[in-house]
Design a protein around this motif. Structure first.
Motif, short mmCIF file in Angstrom:
data_model
loop_
_atom_site.label_atom_id
_atom_site.label_comp_id
_atom_site.label_asym_id
_atom_site.label_seq_id
_atom_site.Cartn_x
_atom_site.Cartn_y
_atom_site.Cartn_z
N GLU A 61 2.64 -5.52 9.96
CA GLU A 61 2.54 -5.30 11.39
C GLU A 61 1.11 -5.39 11.93
N GLY A 62 0.16 -5.78 11.08
CA GLY A 62 -1.17 -6.09 11.60
C GLY A 62 -2.32 -5.26 11.11
N ALA A 63 -2.09 -4.29 10.23
CA ALA A 63 -3.20 -3.50 9.70
C ALA A 63 -4.15 -4.38 8.91
N ASN A 64 -5.45 -4.12 9.05
CA ASN A 64 -6.41 -4.80 8.18
C ASN A 64 -7.33 -3.84 7.43
N LEU A 65 -7.13 -2.54 7.63
CA LEU A 65 -7.71 -1.51 6.77
C LEU A 65 -6.56 -0.62 6.31
N ILE A 66 -6.36 -0.51 5.01
CA ILE A 66 -5.32 0.38 4.51
C ILE A 66 -5.97 1.38 3.56
N ARG A 67 -5.42 2.60 3.54
CA ARG A 67 -6.04 3.72 2.86
C ARG A 67 -5.12 4.21 1.75
N VAL A 68 -5.48 3.95 0.52
CA VAL A 68 -4.60 4.27 -0.61
C VAL A 68 -5.34 5.15 -1.62
N GLY A 69 -4.73 6.29 -1.92
CA GLY A 69 -5.29 7.19 -2.92
C GLY A 69 -4.36 7.33 -4.11
N THR A 70 -3.22 7.96 -3.90
CA THR A 70 -2.26 8.21 -4.99
C THR A 70 -1.82 6.92 -5.66
N GLY A 71 -1.62 5.86 -4.87
CA GLY A 71 -1.18 4.59 -5.44
C GLY A 71 -2.20 3.96 -6.37
N ILE A 121 -4.72 -1.24 -8.81
CA ILE A 121 -5.40 -1.98 -7.74
C ILE A 121 -4.91 -3.42 -7.69
N ARG A 122 -4.77 -4.05 -8.83
CA ARG A 122 -4.26 -5.43 -8.86
C ARG A 122 -2.87 -5.50 -8.25
N HIS A 123 -2.04 -4.53 -8.59
CA HIS A 123 -0.67 -4.50 -8.06
C HIS A 123 -0.68 -4.34 -6.54
N ILE A 124 -1.50 -3.45 -6.03
CA ILE A 124 -1.57 -3.24 -4.58
C ILE A 124 -2.09 -4.48 -3.87
N LEU A 125 -3.11 -5.11 -4.43
CA LEU A 125 -3.66 -6.32 -3.82
C LEU A 125 -2.63 -7.45 -3.80
N GLN A 126 -1.82 -7.54 -4.84
CA GLN A 126 -0.75 -8.53 -4.85
C GLN A 126 0.27 -8.24 -3.75
N ASN A 127 0.61 -6.97 -3.58
CA ASN A 127 1.55 -6.59 -2.52
C ASN A 127 0.98 -6.89 -1.13
N ILE A 128 -0.32 -6.68 -1.00
CA ILE A 128 -0.97 -6.98 0.28
C ILE A 128 -0.86 -8.47 0.60
N GLN A 129 -1.09 -9.30 -0.40
CA GLN A 129 -0.98 -10.75 -0.20
C GLN A 129 0.42 -11.14 0.24
N ILE A 130 1.42 -10.54 -0.38
CA ILE A 130 2.81 -10.83 0.00
C ILE A 130 3.06 -10.38 1.44
N ALA A 131 2.57 -9.21 1.78
CA ALA A 131 2.78 -8.68 3.13
C ALA A 131 2.06 -9.52 4.18
N GLU A 132 0.90 -10.03 3.84
CA GLU A 132 0.14 -10.86 4.79
C GLU A 132 0.90 -12.13 5.14
N VAL A 133 1.61 -12.68 4.18
CA VAL A 133 2.39 -13.90 4.43
C VAL A 133 3.47 -13.65 5.47
N LYS A 134 3.97 -12.43 5.51
CA LYS A 134 5.09 -12.10 6.39
C LYS A 134 4.66 -11.83 7.83
#
Length: 238
Positions: A215-225, A8-21
C-alpha cells in the motif's frame, strides 16, 4: 547471529514480492529498519553486519546506551513516543525522529535543533485508526500541522508521515488504514511545502509489513521478525 541474517534475508525477499504488487512503485526504495528495542548492542552490530543501515529505537535512554557502545555505522531513528523534556537529547541522538505527535513537541524539537545548529528531520505520527491507546495526530489535523511546521519551525525538516496500525491477527484487516495513510501522504506531498523533503511513509511492522509495502510504505519497522521475542530483562531495556 546466523538466524538474524537469515531472518533479514527472508524479510527482504518478502519486501521485493510486496513491491511488485503495488502500483505505482514508490519513488524511494523500501528501507528496512531494525528495531532493537530490548535487545542489546549485539543486535545493532548483527543487523549492520547483515547489511541493514537503519536502527530504530523506542526510547532515548536505551539509544544513548547503545550508541555509546556500538561500532556499526548506521543511522538512528526514534520510533517511540518522545516526551518534550527529552527533545534536546533526541536531537543529538537521532537522524530521523518519526514520532512527532503534537505541536508542543514540534516546538521543543525546533528549539533544541536551532540551539545545536542542526536541521532535524522528522515525520508526523498519525493515529490513523483513532485508537485511544496510541499516540499520534488525528488524520484530519495532520495537514494543518504539516503546514504550521513548514511555515514556522525552521529547525525542523518535515520528511513524511508515520503510523502504527492496530494489532490484528489478519494483516488484511489493516489494509484500509494503510490505504488512507497513503492518500494523506500524497495529498501532503502535492502541497510541496517550502523547506520540506516529503519522501518517507513509515508504516508496517513484523505482523503487517508486507501489506504496508503493497500500500505504499517505504520505511518499515521490524524487531521481532528479525531478532525474535524481546527479553525485558535486558539491561537498558524498556
Amino acid at each position: 547471529m546466523d538466524n538474524i541474517e537469515k531472518n533479514i534475508r527472508h524479510i527482504l525477499q518478502n519486501i521485493q514480492i510486496a513491491e511488485v504488487k503495488r502500483s505505482p512503485k514508490g519513488e524511494c526504495p523500501v528501507q528496512l529498519i531494525a528495531v532493537t528495542k530490548n535487545h542489546g548492542v549485539a543486535a545493532v552490530e548483527a543487523a549492520a553486519a547483515a547489511g541493514l543501515t537503519i536502527v530504530g529505537e523506542n526510547r532515548v535512554q536505551e539509544a544513548t546506551e547503545k550508541q555509546a557502545q556500538a561500532s556499526a555505522n548506521v543511522k538512528w531513528h526514534l520510533i517511540g513516543h518522545l516526551q518534550t523534556n527529552k527533545a534536546k537529547q533526541a536531537v543529538k541522538l537521532f537522524d530521523l525522529i518519526q514520532s512527532v505527535d503534537s505541536w508542543h513537541l514540534a516546538e521543543a524539537l525546533n528549539k533544541a535543533a536551532l540551539t545545536c545548529g542542526k536541521r532535524q528531520d522528522i515525520l508526523l505520527q498519525v493515529n490513523i485508526a483513532n485508537e485511544a491507546t496510541k499516540f499520534g495526530l488525528p488524520a484530519e489535523e495532520t495537514m494543518d500541522m504539516a503546514q504550521r511546521v513548514a511555515a514556522t519551525l525552521p529547525g525542523l525538516r518535515l520528511c513524511g508521515l508515520m503510523t502504527i496500525a492496530p494489532f490484528v491477527e489478519d494483516a488484511e484487516m489493516v489494509r484500509p488504514y494503510f490505504k488512507e495513510m497513503k492518500r494523506l501522504f500524497l495529498a501532503l506531498k502535492e502541497l510541496a511545502l517550502p523547506g520540506t523533503d516529503f519522501r518517507w511513509l513509515s508504516m508496517g511492522m513484523t505482523n503487517d509489513y508486507q501489506v504496508a509495502v503493497e500500500e505504499g510504505a517505504n520505511l518499515i519497522r521490524v524487531g521481532t521478525g528479525i531478532f525474535g521475542p524481546r527479553s525485558y530483562g535486558v539491561q537498558g531495556g524498556l
